[in-house]
Design a protein around this motif. Structure first.
Motif, PDB file in Angstrom:
ATOM      1  N   ASP A   4     -19.535   1.480 -27.743  1.00 46.45           N
ATOM      2  CA  ASP A   4     -18.894   2.737 -28.108  1.00 46.45           C
ATOM      3  C   ASP A   4     -17.479   2.732 -27.531  1.00 46.45           C
ATOM      4  OD1 ASP A   4     -18.687   5.184 -29.295  1.00 46.45           O
ATOM      5  OD2 ASP A   4     -19.493   6.279 -27.570  1.00 46.45           O
ATOM      6  N   ILE A   5     -16.533   2.269 -28.332  1.00 48.83           N
ATOM      7  CA  ILE A   5     -15.153   2.161 -27.862  1.00 48.83           C
ATOM      8  C   ILE A   5     -14.335   3.248 -28.545  1.00 48.83           C
ATOM      9  CG2 ILE A   5     -13.108   0.675 -27.767  1.00 48.83           C
ATOM     10  CD1 ILE A   5     -15.032  -1.717 -27.630  1.00 48.83           C
ATOM     11  N   LYS A   6     -13.989   4.261 -27.768  1.00 49.82           N
ATOM     12  CA  LYS A   6     -13.254   5.406 -28.319  1.00 49.82           C
ATOM     13  C   LYS A   6     -11.809   5.474 -27.809  1.00 49.82           C
ATOM     14  CE  LYS A   6     -16.348   6.886 -30.981  1.00 49.82           C
ATOM     15  NZ  LYS A   6     -16.136   6.301 -32.278  1.00 49.82           N
ATOM     16  N   PHE A  32     -12.884   0.430 -34.506  1.00 52.22           N
ATOM     17  CA  PHE A  32     -13.689   1.395 -33.748  1.00 52.22           C
ATOM     18  C   PHE A  32     -13.248   2.844 -33.975  1.00 52.22           C
ATOM     19  CE2 PHE A  32     -14.372  -2.545 -31.348  1.00 52.22           C
ATOM     20  CZ  PHE A  32     -15.756  -2.539 -31.293  1.00 52.22           C
ATOM     21  N   ASN A  33     -12.217   3.020 -34.809  1.00 53.83           N
ATOM     22  CA  ASN A  33     -11.662   4.355 -35.037  1.00 53.83           C
ATOM     23  C   ASN A  33     -11.359   5.020 -33.686  1.00 53.83           C
ATOM     24  OD1 ASN A  33     -10.721   6.498 -36.514  1.00 53.83           O
ATOM     25  ND2 ASN A  33     -12.735   7.456 -36.693  1.00 53.83           N
ATOM     26  N   ALA A  34     -10.705   4.262 -32.832  1.00 53.39           N
ATOM     27  CA  ALA A  34     -10.451   4.695 -31.459  1.00 53.39           C
ATOM     28  C   ALA A  34      -9.058   5.320 -31.322  1.00 53.39           C
ATOM     29  CB  ALA A  34     -10.573   3.499 -30.518  1.00 53.39           C
ATOM     30  N   GLU A  35      -8.840   5.875 -30.154  1.00 51.77           N
ATOM     31  CA  GLU A  35      -7.539   6.419 -29.792  1.00 51.77           C
ATOM     32  C   GLU A  35      -6.842   5.366 -28.929  1.00 51.77           C
ATOM     33  OE1 GLU A  35      -5.835  10.339 -27.381  1.00 51.77           O
ATOM     34  OE2 GLU A  35      -7.984  10.084 -27.690  1.00 51.77           O
ATOM     35  N   MET A  36      -5.522   5.233 -29.089  1.00 51.02           N
ATOM     36  CA  MET A  36      -4.783   4.224 -28.330  1.00 51.02           C
ATOM     37  C   MET A  36      -3.875   4.867 -27.301  1.00 51.02           C
ATOM     38  SD  MET A  36      -2.138   1.345 -29.757  1.00 51.02           S
ATOM     39  CE  MET A  36      -3.293   0.089 -30.249  1.00 51.02           C
ATOM     40  N   PHE A  37      -3.838   4.254 -26.124  1.00 58.52           N
ATOM     41  CA  PHE A  37      -2.917   4.668 -25.072  1.00 58.52           C
ATOM     42  C   PHE A  37      -2.024   3.476 -24.750  1.00 58.52           C
ATOM     43  CE2 PHE A  37      -6.715   7.185 -24.609  1.00 58.52           C
ATOM     44  CZ  PHE A  37      -6.239   8.469 -24.370  1.00 58.52           C
ATOM     45  N   LEU A  38      -0.713   3.676 -24.860  1.00 60.75           N
ATOM     46  CA  LEU A  38       0.239   2.628 -24.465  1.00 60.75           C
ATOM     47  C   LEU A  38       0.790   3.016 -23.112  1.00 60.75           C
ATOM     48  CD1 LEU A  38       2.572   1.887 -27.520  1.00 60.75           C
ATOM     49  CD2 LEU A  38       0.494   0.721 -26.829  1.00 60.75           C
ATOM     50  N   ASP A 110     -12.234   3.014 -22.537  1.00 63.08           N
ATOM     51  CA  ASP A 110     -13.400   2.165 -22.770  1.00 63.08           C
ATOM     52  C   ASP A 110     -13.054   0.675 -22.780  1.00 63.08           C
ATOM     53  OD1 ASP A 110     -15.218   4.407 -23.255  1.00 63.08           O
ATOM     54  OD2 ASP A 110     -14.001   4.714 -25.051  1.00 63.08           O
ATOM     55  N   LEU A 111     -11.764   0.355 -23.033  1.00 66.22           N
ATOM     56  CA  LEU A 111     -11.330  -1.040 -23.114  1.00 66.22           C
ATOM     57  C   LEU A 111      -9.845  -1.137 -22.819  1.00 66.22           C
ATOM     58  CD1 LEU A 111     -12.025  -4.025 -24.073  1.00 66.22           C
ATOM     59  CD2 LEU A 111     -11.230  -3.308 -26.339  1.00 66.22           C
ATOM     60  N   ILE A 112      -9.476  -2.161 -22.053  1.00 64.76           N
ATOM     61  CA  ILE A 112      -8.060  -2.455 -21.818  1.00 64.76           C
ATOM     62  C   ILE A 112      -7.769  -3.771 -22.541  1.00 64.76           C
ATOM     63  CG2 ILE A 112      -6.291  -3.041 -20.093  1.00 64.76           C
ATOM     64  CD1 ILE A 112      -7.972  -1.428 -18.036  1.00 64.76           C
ATOM     65  N   LYS A 133      -5.277  -9.047 -11.747  1.00 71.91           N
ATOM     66  CA  LYS A 133      -5.639  -7.940 -10.841  1.00 71.91           C
ATOM     67  C   LYS A 133      -6.325  -6.815 -11.608  1.00 71.91           C
ATOM     68  CE  LYS A 133      -1.906  -9.055  -7.697  1.00 71.91           C
ATOM     69  NZ  LYS A 133      -0.459  -8.909  -7.569  1.00 71.91           N
ATOM     70  N   VAL A 134      -5.877  -6.571 -12.838  1.00 67.64           N
ATOM     71  CA  VAL A 134      -6.496  -5.536 -13.672  1.00 67.64           C
ATOM     72  C   VAL A 134      -7.940  -5.941 -13.979  1.00 67.64           C
ATOM     73  CG1 VAL A 134      -6.481  -4.447 -15.960  1.00 67.64           C
ATOM     74  CG2 VAL A 134      -4.355  -4.637 -14.661  1.00 67.64           C
ATOM     75  N   VAL A 135      -8.155  -7.212 -14.350  1.00 69.99           N
ATOM     76  CA  VAL A 135      -9.500  -7.699 -14.653  1.00 69.99           C
ATOM     77  C   VAL A 135     -10.427  -7.479 -13.463  1.00 69.99           C
ATOM     78  CG1 VAL A 135     -10.874  -9.809 -15.020  1.00 69.99           C
ATOM     79  CG2 VAL A 135      -8.837  -9.390 -16.400  1.00 69.99           C
ATOM     80  N   ARG A 136      -9.935  -7.779 -12.257  1.00 65.85           N
ATOM     81  CA  ARG A 136     -10.774  -7.680 -11.064  1.00 65.85           C
ATOM     82  C   ARG A 136     -11.118  -6.245 -10.677  1.00 65.85           C
ATOM     83  NH1 ARG A 136      -8.036 -10.708  -6.585  1.00 65.85           N
ATOM     84  NH2 ARG A 136      -6.397 -11.115  -8.048  1.00 65.85           N
ATOM     85  N   LYS A 137     -10.221  -5.295 -10.965  1.00 67.71           N
ATOM     86  CA  LYS A 137     -10.425  -3.946 -10.436  1.00 67.71           C
ATOM     87  C   LYS A 137     -10.604  -2.840 -11.482  1.00 67.71           C
ATOM     88  CE  LYS A 137      -7.897  -5.104  -6.240  1.00 67.71           C
ATOM     89  NZ  LYS A 137      -8.930  -5.083  -5.224  1.00 67.71           N
ATOM     90  N   ALA A 138     -10.540  -3.191 -12.753  1.00 63.65           N
ATOM     91  CA  ALA A 138     -10.607  -2.177 -13.810  1.00 63.65           C
ATOM     92  C   ALA A 138     -11.967  -1.482 -13.858  1.00 63.65           C
ATOM     93  CB  ALA A 138     -10.313  -2.816 -15.156  1.00 63.65           C
ATOM     94  N   PRO A 139     -11.964  -0.190 -14.246  1.00 64.19           N
ATOM     95  CA  PRO A 139     -13.214   0.563 -14.350  1.00 64.19           C
ATOM     96  C   PRO A 139     -13.931   0.359 -15.693  1.00 64.19           C
ATOM     97  CG  PRO A 139     -11.352   1.985 -14.810  1.00 64.19           C
ATOM     98  CD  PRO A 139     -10.775   0.642 -14.463  1.00 64.19           C
ATOM     99  N   CYS A 140     -13.390  -0.551 -16.529  1.00 61.76           N
ATOM    100  CA  CYS A 140     -13.960  -0.779 -17.862  1.00 61.76           C
ATOM    101  C   CYS A 140     -13.736  -2.236 -18.254  1.00 61.76           C
ATOM    102  CB  CYS A 140     -13.284   0.156 -18.875  1.00 61.76           C
ATOM    103  SG  CYS A 140     -11.513  -0.155 -19.030  1.00 61.76           S
TER     104      CYS A 140
END
Length: 161
Positions: A4-6, A32-38, A110-112, A133-140
């Motif tokens: 479920d990637i929103k 995924f019909n998701a919203e994007m954050f840049l 939901d995804l970076i 560093k993002v891979v190691r500490k990301a919450p998703c």
């Protein structure tokens, strides 16, 4: 079970690597019909006036960079992202990997989707990689993209082929 990637977060540093990651992420957003954050992170300008005082940030220079970054990011979103995609642009000041991770938590991402620059040798040893560093500490989950992206051609390359 389908993931479920929103909400998808795409860090941008205006390099070709990150612009290609954005093009790749657009396909995910559509599927995924998701919203994007840049997100673009301005690293504070540090100037050591003399060694006894340590380092200080210069606020006026940082404010100018923030404004310019907001304009550039907005322009990039308008030119690269199809109109039907819901996108939010975010500019923060600080250490890129920390701001990316914090934003992922704040926005409940939901995804970076992040580009790796493929630095090697001394540069990598000294600075490490923001993507790493993002891979190691990301919450998703984090999708890292290295050039060239296997099985994926960008519009510019299609015309050359």
């Amino acid at each position: 079970m389908n993931p479920d990637i929103k909400r998808i977060l795409v860090p941008i540093d205006f390099s070709d690597y990150s612009k290609n990651a954005l093009k790749y992420a657009i396909n995910f957003v559509k599927v995924f019909n998701a919203e994007m954050f840049l997100i673009y992170v301005v690293e504070p300008v540090i100037y050591p006036p003399d060694f006894s005082m340590g380092q200080i940030a210069i606020p006026s220079v940082n404010t100018e960079w923030d404004e310019r970054a907001k304009e550039e990011l907005k322009k990039l979103a308008e030119t690269e992202i199809p109109k039907e995609i819901k996108v939010q642009t975010i500019v923060k000041t600080g250490k890129p990997f920390i701001e990316i991770i914090d934003t992922a938590s704040e926005k409940d991402v939901d995804l970076i989707v992040i580009a790796t620059h493929g630095h090697s040798g001394v540069e990598h040893i000294l600075f490490g990689s923001t993507a790493e560093k993002v891979v190691r500490k990301a919450p998703c989950p984090v999708l890292t993209l290295r050039e060239p992206v296997k099985g994926f051609m960008f519009r510019d390359e299609v015309h050359k082929a």
